[in-house]
Scaffold this motif. Structure first.
Motif, short mmCIF file in Angstrom:
data_model
loop_
_atom_site.label_atom_id
_atom_site.label_comp_id
_atom_site.label_asym_id
_atom_site.label_seq_id
_atom_site.Cartn_x
_atom_site.Cartn_y
_atom_site.Cartn_z
N GLY A 115 74.47 23.93 23.18
CA GLY A 115 75.66 24.42 22.50
C GLY A 115 75.63 25.91 22.23
N PRO A 116 76.76 26.45 21.75
CA PRO A 116 76.91 27.90 21.60
C PRO A 116 76.14 28.50 20.44
N ASP A 117 75.69 27.69 19.48
CA ASP A 117 75.02 28.24 18.31
C ASP A 117 73.51 28.41 18.49
N VAL A 118 73.00 28.01 19.65
CA VAL A 118 71.56 28.11 19.92
C VAL A 118 71.36 28.98 21.15
N THR A 119 70.47 29.96 21.07
CA THR A 119 70.16 30.81 22.21
C THR A 119 68.87 30.33 22.86
N ARG A 120 68.67 30.75 24.09
CA ARG A 120 67.45 30.39 24.80
C ARG A 120 66.86 31.63 25.47
N GLU A 121 65.55 31.60 25.64
CA GLU A 121 64.86 32.65 26.39
C GLU A 121 63.59 32.05 26.98
N TRP A 122 63.12 32.66 28.08
CA TRP A 122 61.90 32.16 28.71
C TRP A 122 60.68 32.65 27.95
N VAL A 123 59.74 31.76 27.72
CA VAL A 123 58.41 32.12 27.26
C VAL A 123 57.51 32.33 28.48
N THR A 124 57.58 31.40 29.41
CA THR A 124 56.91 31.48 30.70
C THR A 124 57.88 30.99 31.75
N HIS A 125 57.93 31.68 32.88
CA HIS A 125 58.90 31.31 33.91
C HIS A 125 58.24 31.51 35.27
N LEU A 126 57.85 30.41 35.91
CA LEU A 126 57.20 30.46 37.22
C LEU A 126 58.01 29.63 38.19
N PRO A 127 58.21 30.11 39.41
CA PRO A 127 59.17 29.47 40.32
C PRO A 127 58.66 28.16 40.90
N ALA A 128 59.60 27.34 41.33
CA ALA A 128 59.27 26.14 42.10
C ALA A 128 58.91 26.54 43.53
N LEU A 129 58.12 25.70 44.20
CA LEU A 129 57.71 25.96 45.57
C LEU A 129 57.92 24.71 46.41
N GLU A 130 58.26 24.89 47.67
CA GLU A 130 58.29 23.78 48.62
C GLU A 130 57.95 24.32 49.99
N MET A 131 56.94 23.70 50.63
CA MET A 131 56.43 24.15 51.91
C MET A 131 56.69 23.11 52.99
N PRO A 132 56.81 23.52 54.25
CA PRO A 132 56.94 22.54 55.34
C PRO A 132 55.65 21.74 55.47
N PHE A 133 55.78 20.46 55.81
CA PHE A 133 54.59 19.61 55.87
C PHE A 133 54.08 19.38 57.29
#
Length: 435
Positions: free
Chosen positions: A331-349
């Motif tokens: 909702g609009p009354d709560v803000t968010r921010e990253w503490v830690t932000h590491l990307p997702a990965l996907e590799m060909p198998f």
């Protein structure tokens, strides 16, 4: 008996006895330098020229060495493992978590599966290759790293940003949480190879309100705002997302088991695979688990602000949609921010590297089949992918059918079977000679 197999149990036990607890607070981290010095001594003893690098903070040390291969035109392979472990409370364990006890067919202690088992295999194989003059088909770079359990800011991430020269020429990498077995029948095992990782996003939610006396009526209470947002988010079920890795896993498991995995009851169908379903089941949808709350300083004072931390794990390609859902929920009354932000990965198998993994496994287990899967957590692969490497999880272990392997990660009485360690050393030896 190979030389690597001969010493891998002793190496694992000795590594576990070095308390490398990583609390996430640099002021309380312990033991990483001692572990790095141990690794460095084992490698220099057989003739490696090692580089020991302090990564951004005192005593956060890493060890890197390179073994030249026969074909300098091929991309090098990085083999990486982390030396730190999560905390452990000795009062909860049946053995001391830093005893490295070798008993009842297991090596016991914090880090036995996450990931001093693999580190011991790496050291054992690297020592064998150097002693015996083995020349692998391409350069091998062995890296023993700090701070993985807190995201790698003082380990792999720091090295990638500040010492990329250590990984010059590396095009592929192998690390933890893959290559372990799932028994399907008495003579039939499948080995899960990590080919993808969910993104790690630890998110702080914050609300502000009007402070005042706890006995008054209040319509603008920051604690209430955060609590309601956390409850909505924590109770929300995100949609199933069929990634390429999940599709390949399900298709190959259908062929191996005859089971069906209908999307309208996917988690129920996965449960038939046993304890490993917890690992795979956590990768079919995004998750957002509240883990911390903070507000106030006295029982009768309504505070002006309140905060919460939520552990979010995001499927590859889903971040924008995930954040839209989060914003609707909080909702609009709560803000968010990253503490830690590491990307997702996907590799060909379907690549030569994973084919070499499968071939190495079959030298020790002729029934072995391999399938890709996505890790619900994260590894140092997230950092090495920034250098363009294709990253996979391959720490080979043939496990007893009744061992709940998933529960051992960060769990009480963490342990690794001795036979599995020796199996892993043999497989890793074969893999690195042929990849």
């Amino acid at each position: 008996m190979t030389a690597a197999e001969d010493e891998v149990v002793e190496l694992a036990s000795e590594l576990i006895r070095i308390d490398t607890t990583n609390t996430g607070d640099p002021a309380t981290v312990t033991g990483e330098r001692e572990a790095a010095e141990y690794v460095a001594a084992k490698l220099t003893e057989v003739g490696y020229e090692i580089e020991m690098v302090e990564s951004g903070a005192p005593r956060r040390d890493n060890v890197v060495c390179r073994l030249k291969g026969s074909d300098p035109n091929r991309g090098a392979l990085l083999v990486h493992g982390h030396l730190d472990v999560v905390p452990a409370d000795p009062t909860e364990w049946s053995v001391h978590p830093f005893s490295g006890a070798v008993q009842d067919g297991y090596v016991w202690g914090r880090g036995a599966v996450d990931m001093k088992d693999m580190v011991a295999m790496m050291i054992a194989v690297a020592r064998r290759f150097k002693r015996d003059g083995v020349v692998p088909p391409r350069d091998l770079v062995f890296a023993f790293l700090a701070d993985e359990e807190a995201g790698g800011a003082y380990g792999a991430d720091w090295l990638v940003k500040n010492r990329p020269d250590l990984f010059e020429g590396c095009t592929e990498a192998v690390g933890e949480v893959g290559g372990f077995s799932l028994t399907l029948a008495e003579d039939k095992r499948v080995y899960l190879i990590e080919a993808a990782e969910k993104g790690i996003a630890w998110m702080r939610l914050r609300a502000r309100g009007k402070p005042g006396h706890g006995s008054f009526l209040h319509e603008d209470n920051a604690v209430t705002k955060v609590a309601e947002a956390v409850a909505r988010l924590g109770n929300h079920t995100f949609p199933i997302t069929m990634t390429d890795t999940l599709r390949a896993f399900l298709q190959q498991m259908r062929e191996l088991t005859g089971l069906e995995f209908p999307e309208d009851d996917l988690e129920g169908a996965l449960a038939k695979l046993g304890p490993v379903a917890r690992m795979v089941g956590a990768t079919v949808r995004d998750t957002a688990n509240p883990t911390m709350l903070s507000a106030g300083y006295k029982a009768n004072v309504i505070p002006s602000s309140a905060e919460a931390v939520v552990d979010c794990r995001i499927i590859p390609g889903r971040e924008e949609a995930f954040l839209r859902e989060v914003d609707e929920l909080i909702g609009p009354d709560v803000t968010r921010e990253w503490v830690t932000h590491l990307p997702a990965l996907e590799m060909p198998f379907d690549v030569p590297l994973t084919a070499a993994m499968a071939a190495a496994l079959r030298t020790e287990d002729p029934t072995a089949a391999t399938v890709p899967y996505m890790l619900s957590g994260g590894t140092d692969a997230k950092s090495f992918a920034d250098l363009g490497m294709k990253c996979y999880g391959f720490a080979p272990l043939r496990l007893p059918p009744d061992l709940d392997f998933a529960s051992l990660f960060h769990g009480i009485d963490e342990r690794v079977p001795i036979d599995s360690l020796k199996f892993g050393a043999r497989v890793l030896d074969t893999f690195l000679r042929s990849c």
